[in-house]
Design a protein around this motif. Structure first.
Motif, mmCIF file in Angstrom:
data_model
loop_
_atom_site.group_PDB
_atom_site.id
_atom_site.type_symbol
_atom_site.label_atom_id
_atom_site.label_comp_id
_atom_site.label_asym_id
_atom_site.label_seq_id
_atom_site.Cartn_x
_atom_site.Cartn_y
_atom_site.Cartn_z
ATOM 1 N N GLU A 145 -62.311 21.499 81.846
ATOM 2 C CA GLU A 145 -61.196 21.408 80.894
ATOM 3 C C GLU A 145 -61.614 21.918 79.519
ATOM 4 O O GLU A 145 -60.830 22.564 78.832
ATOM 5 N N ALA A 146 -62.863 21.664 79.127
ATOM 6 C CA ALA A 146 -63.348 22.140 77.827
ATOM 7 C C ALA A 146 -63.331 23.666 77.769
ATOM 8 O O ALA A 146 -62.951 24.244 76.746
ATOM 9 N N ASP B 192 -60.495 14.311 67.465
ATOM 10 C CA ASP B 192 -61.466 13.945 68.494
ATOM 11 C C ASP B 192 -61.231 14.715 69.795
ATOM 12 O O ASP B 192 -62.168 14.964 70.557
ATOM 13 N N ASP B 193 -60.005 15.090 70.065
ATOM 14 C CA ASP B 193 -59.697 15.891 71.250
ATOM 15 C C ASP B 193 -60.074 17.355 71.049
ATOM 16 O O ASP B 193 -60.426 18.051 71.997
ATOM 17 N N LEU B 194 -59.986 17.819 69.811
ATOM 18 C CA LEU B 194 -60.237 19.226 69.497
ATOM 19 C C LEU B 194 -61.711 19.534 69.254
ATOM 20 O O LEU B 194 -62.183 20.614 69.602
ATOM 21 N N ASP C 248 -66.810 22.916 69.102
ATOM 22 C CA ASP C 248 -68.262 22.922 69.292
ATOM 23 C C ASP C 248 -68.670 23.918 70.374
ATOM 24 O O ASP C 248 -69.666 24.633 70.226
ATOM 25 N N LEU C 249 -67.903 23.987 71.455
ATOM 26 C CA LEU C 249 -68.197 24.929 72.536
ATOM 27 C C LEU C 249 -68.058 26.371 72.050
ATOM 28 O O LEU C 249 -68.920 27.211 72.318
ATOM 29 N N LEU C 250 -67.005 26.661 71.311
ATOM 30 C CA LEU C 250 -66.822 28.012 70.770
ATOM 31 C C LEU C 250 -67.960 28.369 69.811
ATOM 32 O O LEU C 250 -68.434 29.508 69.788
ATOM 33 N N GLU C 251 -68.414 27.378 69.057
ATOM 34 C CA GLU C 251 -69.521 27.626 68.130
ATOM 35 C C GLU C 251 -70.833 27.859 68.889
ATOM 36 O O GLU C 251 -71.611 28.748 68.527
ATOM 37 N N ARG C 252 -71.084 27.088 69.934
ATOM 38 C CA ARG C 252 -72.301 27.280 70.732
ATOM 39 C C ARG C 252 -72.345 28.669 71.377
ATOM 40 O O ARG C 252 -73.405 29.227 71.596
ATOM 41 N N ASP D 285 -64.505 31.467 89.608
ATOM 42 C CA ASP D 285 -64.386 31.197 88.171
ATOM 43 C C ASP D 285 -63.424 30.043 87.933
ATOM 44 O O ASP D 285 -63.689 29.149 87.137
ATOM 45 N N LEU D 286 -62.310 30.035 88.630
ATOM 46 C CA LEU D 286 -61.324 28.965 88.474
ATOM 47 C C LEU D 286 -61.842 27.637 89.011
ATOM 48 O O LEU D 286 -61.588 26.582 88.428
ATOM 49 N N MET D 287 -62.564 27.661 90.109
ATOM 50 C CA MET D 287 -63.062 26.422 90.697
ATOM 51 C C MET D 287 -64.089 25.750 89.797
ATOM 52 O O MET D 287 -64.153 24.534 89.732
#
Length: 97
Positions: free
Chosen positions: A10-11, A49-51, A56-60, A4-6
């Motif tokens: 970063e997102a 722009d960094d956030l 978007d990932l949390l929403e997906r 899981d860690l490997m």
């Protein structure tokens, strides 16, 4: 756990960080804005722009959803984009699922 860690990008790491912040607030079910996250994690997300990819990932993954910002009369900036946490995800988070 090691695999899981490997394979963690970063997102994904940042999305987990933001989700822990959402779930750890005094009222986790309360709506929040991008500005709220930026203020809570200023060193991690210097700009929108960094956030935005993290949100978007949390929403997906159906952990949050966008809500229409309320309009206000008069001049000034438009309201910041708002989000609502998924209540079912908060229950699963509290149960340790």
């Amino acid at each position: 756990a090691a695999f899981d860690l490997m394979g963690t990008s970063e997102a994904v790491v940042n999305a987990r960080l933001v989700w822990r912040w959402v779930a750890g607030r005094a009222d986790p079910a309360a709506p929040f804005t991008r500005r709220d996250v930026l203020r809570a994690k200023p060193g991690k997300f210097p700009t929108v722009d960094d956030l935005q990819p993290v949100l978007d990932l949390l929403e997906r993954h159906s952990l949050i959803r966008q809500v229409d910002p309320t309009t206000r009369p008069g001049p000034g900036r438009p309201p910041c984009q708002g989000y609502e946490p998924n209540p079912a995800a908060l229950v699963a988070n509290a149960a340790g699922v």
